[in-house]
Design a protein around this motif. Structure first.
Motif: not given
Length: 212
Positions: A120-121, A123-124, A127-128, A131, A146, A172, A174
């Motif tokens: 889940e982490v 996947r973000e 975009e960020h 995370v 990233s 970000w 989650i």
């Protein structure tokens, strides 16, 4: 094949707050050890896994991941190695997988973190810049970075970790249904609590810990 983020498991600390006869990562948790369980969940994420550790745990790491993905460091406090610490461990782990599409930092003493949470982490990360997982609003691990932060991550030194990067860049959060992101082993009481939780969920036979 498209590059994936890599999971960096940190297992090179002294664990000085744990006063048991053996290192906290070597403590039994069901049929395995704390570190082996953490690694099992990391590998079950189906992402590359790098283990940053010391010679004491290198064999445990090599039973879970390829030898090239085991980074062996001197013990913290070794003469002539003042740069050692969490920050240095992160830098070495990131450098070992420099081609990854980001990096998730997971302490080796967090064996309850589910592989689904790692995914889940991850996947973000496109975009960020940063995370992190949180449970009921409380921030925990893993923390993902990233690929654009590579040059800063590999310059980390000492025991500061990556706190300054988390503070510098928008992070970000989650929300995950995984209380394991808040559970680590610093003391013997922590270990007792971890063992109780592990047993309540069915121990090694439970799929609830992993939810792959």
């Amino acid at each position: 094949m498209k590059a994936q983020p890599a999971v960096i498991v940190l297992a090179a600390g002294r664990g000085s707050r744990f006063l048991g006869t053996d290192h906290k990562l070597a403590q039994r948790l069901g049929s395995a050890t704390v570190l082996a369980t953490t690694l099992r969940h990391a590998v079950s994420s189906h992402m590359p896994v790098v283990v940053v550790t010391t010679e004491a745990f290198a064999d445990v790491a090599r039973r879970s991941v390829a030898a090239r993905d085991v980074v062996v460091l001197p013990e913290v406090g070794s003469a002539g190695h003042g740069e050692l610490g969490m920050g240095h461990s992160i830098a070495m782990g990131v450098a070992a997988r420099s081609d990854a599409a980001g990096w998730l930092i997971l302490p080796g003493d967090m064996p309850m973190v589910r592989s689904a949470t790692l995914r889940e982490v991850a996947r973000e990360l496109p975009e960020h810049a940063v995370v992190y997982a949180q449970h009921k609003g409380v921030r925990g691990h893993p923390v993902g970075f990233s690929s654009e932060l590579y040059s800063e991550l590999v310059e980390l030194r000492g025991d500061e970790g990556a706190r300054r990067l988390v503070a510098r860049y928008p992070a970000w959060g989650i929300e995950v249904d995984d209380p394991g992101i808040l559970i680590d082993v610093d003391t013997e009481d922590d270990l007792d609590d971890l063992r109780r939780r592990h047993a309540q969920r069915g121990g090694d036979a439970s799929s609830g810990l992993d939810r792959s």
